[in-house]
Design an enzyme around this catalytic site. Structure first.
Site, mmCIF file in Angstrom:
data_model
loop_
_atom_site.group_PDB
_atom_site.id
_atom_site.type_symbol
_atom_site.label_atom_id
_atom_site.label_comp_id
_atom_site.label_asym_id
_atom_site.label_seq_id
_atom_site.Cartn_x
_atom_site.Cartn_y
_atom_site.Cartn_z
ATOM 1 N N GLU A 114 8.689 -12.655 35.755
ATOM 2 C CA GLU A 114 9.327 -13.694 34.928
ATOM 3 C C GLU A 114 10.301 -14.560 35.703
ATOM 4 O O GLU A 114 10.383 -15.773 35.470
ATOM 5 C CB GLU A 114 10.031 -13.049 33.729
ATOM 6 N N HIS A 130 11.365 -4.769 23.224
ATOM 7 C CA HIS A 130 10.349 -5.779 22.911
ATOM 8 C C HIS A 130 10.569 -6.397 21.532
ATOM 9 O O HIS A 130 9.632 -6.944 20.950
ATOM 10 C CB HIS A 130 8.945 -5.157 22.933
#
Length: 726
Positions: A458, A528
């Site tokens: 990322e 998450h």
């Protein structure tokens, strides 16, 4: 006994060493240009240290004295179309690039320096001093130097932070069909940073024309490179990622120049990235005018050994040996440079009133206007001047029931088909029939060169997207599979992308879109499931949109892609399979920035919400049947885009406010919003602003514990019932 087969790297890793024959073959004009740049940069840096010692440089002054040959030798072969960025110690790289831009044929050291040379040195010094005439009006200072016209795309105060941004510039060069390259300069410390290592991998996998130029000055502040890594030959990083690599004496400008020419040929031929490690030495401490030996981590003997190999001394010796310049001419060049810097200083400085002889201060007229402090955090939205706006009550096209996720895929397909600058990237966006949720369905097949499936990195691909946005030729749409992953890329999101426009002067567009999924309620647990709205709202520079219907998604995504500010588009998994009204054929309208939607009119209580919680609030209101609540779906969440007109009109009617959100209390969005409402509308409130949020902890895996950690219809109903009796 097992057999052992030696494994060799699949790419070359070599050391370049020059001989007298190389010096004899070098073009005299090249050598004299090198001398001019080395002398100008050295003299400039000495003047900066002089000002720093006098307290006239606010903040750090990371001197590059001793390291100039690496920058000069590597930048002279570049063109203005090639781009460079660097680290906090970046004066020499920046100056070498801008000097080469204004004097592309080289600088003759025997002549007076041109007005263009004088102008860029003046603007550079002004920027370092924090003054208005600087390249970024003083906002960047010593560590954030940028002049995009010259290909200097910005030095960076975060170690390794600029490396992914340079990868974005390299991608844009290649995608545009040019042979331009990008060079990112960083020190030995940054070779151990995750963003650097991630970008090495990404650049190699995508064969980007990116040069990783390592200035190995042996010390990260005071920590020696041999303490920080098991392989102090830092160019060894390259072969591990399949990148051709060179090692060179960075005190020798000709050796660096020849090495860069080899690396340029490699990159311009489409063979992928390059690594160059230049062994250099900073004569002074990390910051300021004192040597490292003054702080006890280096010896005076070591410092002398490196100073004996000074690049100006080396180059001068060859110039006089070959009869190109006499020592008197070299001395005269240094004298002219010293005189030039004194003259430039006189433009910015004046005697200190009432001070001792020789004491000076910044001329008051040179400072920026304090009113400029917040100007340019975001743009003025002039890019929407010719936009076609529509909302539920003004849309004239055909509407039909459709799945939310189909609207996501539909508008992205439309934009990529009509705008060749849109590029989509993220993990698995090119696979699985449109990524993990179908949001990019059909895009890879239709636009194979603009849908980029990334490694799991990322930091690297977010920064690469940021670099593409800053380049300006393309509009990146970066997908995070889960919103929690923003913490992995936090430096790029908050230190780089969010601050770039403001930090570099306020007038540079950053057209970056981040799609981020909120997945609470799916059983994916604490790492998450977060709602990141509250975090993004605290970061000046970001705009935030939160669509709740298919119709809204199309209009809000179109606005996000038109906007010249970075925009995070929040998507909730609870909405993906929901069905609502959406456009059948017209996918080109925009919903105005800063316009909320009243989902239900009412007179007793104002409920403010966003994303999936809006639906839960509406369900709660209808199920109770006893509360006449007005429900406002914010749609735009950032501080600059809140629809205060709609909120204020409702509050003045109801006198009661409830902010309802699903997420955890600690990172909640409603905290700052309730504070702002109570200060703006205190006189109209009949009671304090009330809130519905999730619990303190992040949602857990257990279905029961997860439900207990988030807010939905039941929590909204309980709070509405409580408030109705006030």
């Amino acid at each position: 006994m097992p057999q052992h087969h030696r494994l060799d790297p699949a790419v070359p890793w070599v050391e370049v060493v020059t001989t007298d024959a190389d010096w004899d073959a070098a073009d005299p004009a090249l050598l004299t240009s090198m001398l001019s740049q080395l002398v100008l940069i050295r003299t400039f840096e000495e003047y900066v240290l002089e000002l720093a010692k006098a307290g006239l440089v606010h903040g750090p002054a990371h001197s590059s004295i001793g390291q100039e040959a690496g920058a000069v030798g590597s930048i002279l072969p570049l063109t203005s179309k090639d781009t460079v960025n660097g680290s906090h110690r970046g004066h020499h790289q920046f100056l070498a690039k801008v000097l080469a831009h204004v004097e592309p044929k080289g600088i003759d050291p025997r002549q007076e320096f041109s007005p263009d040379v004088r102008a860029v040195l003046l603007r550079s010094l002004a920027e370092i001093c924090g003054l208005d005439r600087g390249f970024s009006h003083g906002r960047g200072g010593s560590m954030h130097l940028q002049w995009k016209e010259a290909g200097a795309i910005g030095t960076n105060a975060i170690v390794g932070g600029g490396v992914p941004l340079a990868a974005g510039s390299a991608w844009a060069h290649r995608q545009s069909g040019t042979d331009a390259v990008s060079v990112t300069y960083f020190g030995d410390g940054a070779t151990n940073i995750g963003s650097t290592l991630e970008t090495l991998n990404l650049a190699s996998a995508w064969r980007l024309p990116l040069c990783f130029f390592i200035e190995n000055n042996r010390y990260a502040v005071s920590t020696n490179v041999t303490e920080a890594t098991g392989e102090p030959r830092l160019s060894a990083r390259g072969p591990g990622f399949g990148i051709a690599s060179w090692k060179v004496d960075g005190m020798n400008p000709l050796a660096v120049h020849l090495t860069m020419n080899e690396a340029l040929a490699h990159m311009r031929d489409g063979k992928g990235p390059a690594v160059i490690e230049a062994d250099v030495y900073r004569y002074f401490h990390q910051n300021g005018p004192f040597p490292g030996s003054a702080f006890g981590y280096r010896t005076k003997e070591e410092e002398k050994q490196w100073r004996d190999r000074d690049p100006i001394k080396q180059l001068s010796g060859h110039l006089t040996r070959r009869g190109i310049l006499a020592q008197t001419e070299i001395d005269a060049t240094i004298e002219r440079a010293t005189k030039l810097m004194a003259e430039i200083g006189d433009v910015l400085l004046e005697p200190l009133p009432g001070g001792k002889p020789g004491q000076r201060r910044i001329r008051p007229a040179e400072w920026p206007d304090p009113a400029f402090a917040d100007v340019g955090v975001r743009g003025d939205l002039s890019e929407f001047a010719d936009a076609r706006f529509a909302d539920h009550d003004t849309f004239t096209g055909e509407l039909a029931e459709q799945k939310f996720i189909d609207a996501v895929a539909g508008v992205m397909g439309r934009r990529m088909a009509t705008d060749g600058t849109v590029v989509v990237m993220g993990e698995d966006v090119h696979r699985l029939s449109g990524g993990t949720n179908g949001a990019t369905r059909g895009l890879k097949e239709a636009h194979p060169d603009r849908v980029l499936g990334t490694p799991i990195s990322e930091n690297a691909f977010t920064g690469l997207g940021g670099g593409i946005a800053l380049d300006g030729r393309y509009r990146p749409v970066v997908e995070f599979m889960y919103a929690d992953f923003m913490w992995v890329a936090a430096d790029q999101l908050f230190n780089q992308i969010a601050k770039a426009r403001h930090m570099y002067g306020g007038d540079g567009a950053v057209p970056f879109v981040l799609r981020s999924k909120v997945a609470m309620g799916t059983g994916y647990g604490s790492q998450h499931s977060m709602d990141p709205a509250g975090i993004f709202a605290t970061s000046a520079g970001w705009r935030i949109v939160a669509p709740t219907t298919p119709f809204d998604y199309v209009g809000l995504m179109n606005s996000a892609l038109r906007c010249d500010d970075p925009v995070v588009v929040l998507e909730h998994v609870d909405l993906y399979t929901s069905v609502g009204q959406g456009p059948v054929d017209d996918l080109d309208y925009c919903i105005p920035v800063g316009k909320a939607a009243v989902r239900r009119a009412g007179s007793q209580l104002t409920v403010i919400s966003y994303l999936a919680m809006t639906g839960y609030v509406l369900e709660a209101v209808e199920s109770l049947g006893t509360v006449d609540a007005e429900v406002i779906d914010l749609r735009w969440l950032d501080r600059a885009s809140i629809d205060w007109d709609t909120i204020g009109e409702s509050i003045k009617k109801t006198g009661n406010v409830l902010i309802a959100e699903q997420g955890a209390l600690g990172t909640s969005y409603g905290g700052w919003l309730s504070d702002e409402i109570q200060r703006r509308f205190f006189d109209w409130l009949d009671q304090p602003v009330q809130r519905v949020t999730g619990g303190e902890a992040s949602p857990s895996i257990s279905k029961v514990l997860e439900r207990a950690a988030i807010a939905r219809t039941e929590e909204a109903s309980a709070k509405l019932d409580e408030m109705s009796g006030y």
